[in-house]
Design a protein around this motif. Structure first.
Motif, mmCIF file in Angstrom:
data_model
loop_
_atom_site.group_PDB
_atom_site.id
_atom_site.type_symbol
_atom_site.label_atom_id
_atom_site.label_comp_id
_atom_site.label_asym_id
_atom_site.label_seq_id
_atom_site.Cartn_x
_atom_site.Cartn_y
_atom_site.Cartn_z
ATOM 1 N N MET A 117 0.827 -1.207 0.000
ATOM 2 C CA MET A 117 0.000 0.000 0.000
ATOM 3 C C MET A 117 0.862 1.259 0.000
ATOM 4 N N ALA A 118 1.983 1.219 0.720
ATOM 5 C CA ALA A 118 2.883 2.378 0.746
ATOM 6 C C ALA A 118 3.447 2.659 -0.639
ATOM 7 N N VAL A 119 3.762 1.593 -1.388
ATOM 8 C CA VAL A 119 4.255 1.760 -2.762
ATOM 9 C C VAL A 119 3.179 2.380 -3.640
ATOM 10 N N ILE A 120 1.971 1.860 -3.541
ATOM 11 C CA ILE A 120 0.865 2.380 -4.359
ATOM 12 C C ILE A 120 0.543 3.822 -3.973
ATOM 13 N N GLU A 121 0.567 4.099 -2.659
ATOM 14 C CA GLU A 121 0.284 5.462 -2.192
ATOM 15 C C GLU A 121 1.331 6.447 -2.712
ATOM 16 N N VAL A 180 -3.313 10.645 -17.891
ATOM 17 C CA VAL A 180 -2.762 10.681 -16.526
ATOM 18 C C VAL A 180 -3.865 10.511 -15.493
ATOM 19 N N LYS A 181 -5.025 11.155 -15.727
ATOM 20 C CA LYS A 181 -6.150 11.012 -14.796
ATOM 21 C C LYS A 181 -6.630 9.560 -14.745
ATOM 22 N N THR A 182 -6.587 8.893 -15.891
ATOM 23 C CA THR A 182 -6.955 7.468 -15.902
ATOM 24 C C THR A 182 -5.992 6.654 -15.042
ATOM 25 N N GLN A 183 -4.709 7.022 -15.143
ATOM 26 C CA GLN A 183 -3.706 6.342 -14.331
ATOM 27 C C GLN A 183 -3.952 6.599 -12.841
ATOM 28 N N VAL A 184 -4.392 7.836 -12.506
ATOM 29 C CA VAL A 184 -4.717 8.153 -11.109
ATOM 30 C C VAL A 184 -5.870 7.283 -10.621
ATOM 31 N N SER A 185 -6.899 7.133 -11.445
ATOM 32 C CA SER A 185 -8.047 6.291 -11.061
ATOM 33 C C SER A 185 -7.617 4.844 -10.868
ATOM 34 N N ARG A 186 -6.736 4.375 -11.753
ATOM 35 C CA ARG A 186 -6.253 3.001 -11.628
ATOM 36 C C ARG A 186 -5.470 2.822 -10.327
ATOM 37 N N ILE A 204 -7.894 2.581 -7.419
ATOM 38 C CA ILE A 204 -8.496 1.244 -7.334
ATOM 39 C C ILE A 204 -7.509 0.264 -6.692
ATOM 40 N N SER A 205 -6.254 0.345 -7.123
ATOM 41 C CA SER A 205 -5.224 -0.528 -6.529
ATOM 42 C C SER A 205 -5.082 -0.242 -5.042
ATOM 43 N N MET A 206 -5.203 1.030 -4.670
ATOM 44 C CA MET A 206 -5.108 1.398 -3.266
ATOM 45 C C MET A 206 -6.242 0.771 -2.459
ATOM 46 N N ARG A 207 -7.446 0.813 -3.009
ATOM 47 C CA ARG A 207 -8.602 0.233 -2.305
ATOM 48 C C ARG A 207 -8.469 -1.287 -2.217
ATOM 49 N N GLN A 208 -7.975 -1.901 -3.273
ATOM 50 C CA GLN A 208 -7.740 -3.345 -3.241
ATOM 51 C C GLN A 208 -6.662 -3.696 -2.213
ATOM 52 N N GLY A 209 -5.660 -2.839 -2.107
ATOM 53 C CA GLY A 209 -4.615 -3.061 -1.104
ATOM 54 C C GLY A 209 -5.158 -2.961 0.307
#
Length: 425
Positions: A147-151, A181-187, A190-195
């Motif tokens: 999560m720290a990496v994704i954050e 870039v905004k799409t990448q932020v949304s992705r 999502i990864s953050m929530r999954q984490g």
């Protein structure tokens, strides 16, 4: 109102995460688990059975008092039958001995070995539970580090989106790049929530094995994840030899084999040793004809006898001996199986530890390469020689490399603890 305030404060306090370290997890797992407690209860039971086996050597003491009356026909020792009316009463104590020395001795020794085996099995259960708790703790720690990496990636991507938004407003960048870039932020969100979900599931699994409340929000005391080397992977034969000496499973089957050998000796030797029966009683006897209650005086009785049992459970009981010998052979085969399984576990643990170490070194190289790639992409973007997509791909590659390193460190630490357990330390 005060009650409501107290309830809210208690709820908030209960919702706060509980931070635990690896030593704390290991202590809790080794002291607060039902499976470990069951093994300890079984050990306590076998100890009591061992003590009870030795107590069979103790004589029994009894106190008694009684009254006996008779009216009507009776026959004397000469054969004459006549009417009689009599009564008697007794008061006294008796000491009785009923020993089968050989049987008692060997069964007591076997019971002692069974208690020893139960003790080693309880230790095995404790070690297994602690190892499982360690694995679940590292799963939680890995989820937190991931999560720290994704954050970190999300923060940098959002900053980049802000910079790119300013460039779009100034007319020096394309809106399509900003949307990418905004799409990448949304992705990343999502990864953050999954984490977060993965972390909470790992916390629930750890709380289960620590026997804490299921809703306890566990968090690692430290968010950093670093490789910890506990065992050397050199000299597999030496490690297998150490495991054969230190593993509680080997000690347990060793004690069980000794117990089976004693049971076999019991079937062969114990019937040869005679059983001993002895008794001594002292008290008083009184009574007489009709309603007489006098004539009370002391009396003593004693007897001693030796005997041998022939047949089932005694001399010439070949089937009992065959059963004991078969059980001893079965324990011998079980010992070989346990030894082979321990050897396999040590080899597997060594291979996993070596592989995890190699993968960790490879991931370190991948992280270094990805970091340099991001730096070059950022420099190219600043000089207007690169495109947004190149920078995003570089950032994505760096995130994957860092996540791969988290996984490699986690597997390395798990393998080190598993190797330590496999060797019996």
């Amino acid at each position: 109102m005060k009650f409501l305030l107290y309830f809210l404060l208690a709820s908030i306090a209960a919702a706060e995460p509980m931070h635990v370290s690896l030593p704390t997890v290991m202590k809790l797992a080794g002291a607060n688990n039902d499976e470990i407690e069951q093994a300890r209860v079984k050990h306590t039971e076998t100890i009591a059975e061992s003590k009870q086996a030795w107590q069979r050597f103790w004589p029994t003491l009894s106190l008694n008092a009684g009254y006996r009356g008779h009216e009507g026909r009776v026959q004397d020792i000469g054969g004459a039958v006549f009417d009689a009316r009599k009564q008697q009463y007794t008061v006294g104590t008796a000491v009785m001995i009923d020993w089968s020395p050989g049987d008692i001795y060997y069964s007591a020794l076997a019971a002692k070995q069974k208690a020893l085996a139960a003790e080693h099995l309880a230790e095995k259960t404790r070690r297994d539970i602690v190892q499982e708790a360690v694995v679940r703790y590292y799963d939680l720690l890995a989820a937190e580090a991931d999560m720290a990496v994704i954050e970190d990636d999300l923060r940098l991507t959002e900053d980049y989106a802000g910079q790119l938004g300013g460039a779009v407003d100034a007319g020096t960048a394309f809106r399509a790049d900003l949307l990418r870039v905004k799409t990448q932020v949304s992705r990343a969100k999502i990864s953050m929530r999954q984490g977060q979900e993965k972390r909470d599931l790992a916390a629930a699994a750890l709380a289960e094995i620590l026997r804490l409340a299921p809703e306890t929000a566990l968090r690692p005391a430290k968010a950093d994840l670093v490789p910890v080397s506990l065992m050397s992977t050199r000299g597999v034969a030496t490690l297998i030899s150490l495991a054969s000496q230190n593993r509680p499973e080997m000690r347990a089957v060793g004690a069980a084999h000794t117990a089976a050998a004693l049971e076999s000796d019991r079937t062969r030797v114990a019937p040869i040793i005679p059983s001993v029966q002895a008794g001594y009683s002292v008290g008083g006897l009184g009574g007489g004809y009709a309603g007489e209650f006098g004539n009370f005086s002391d009396q003593q009785d004693f007897f001693v006898g030796l005997g041998w049992k022939i047949g089932p459970g005694g001399l010439f009981d070949r089937q009992r001996q065959k059963i004991a010998e078969a059980r001893e052979q079965g324990i011998t085969l079980q010992t070989n199986q346990v030894k082979a399984a321990i050897g396999r576990e040590v080899v597997e643990a060594v291979l996993k530890a070596q592989s995890a170490k190699d993968q960790l070194a490879i991931n370190d190289e991948a992280v270094s390469a990805a970091e340099e790639m991001v730096k070059l992409a950022k420099d190219r973007q600043a000089s207007q020689l690169g495109v947004v997509l190149e920078y995003l791909l570089a950032r994505e590659e760096l995130t994957r490399a860092r996540q791969g390193r988290v996984k490699s460190v986690t597997e390395f630490n798990k393998a080190q603890h598993e190797l330590k357990r496999a060797v019996g330390k």
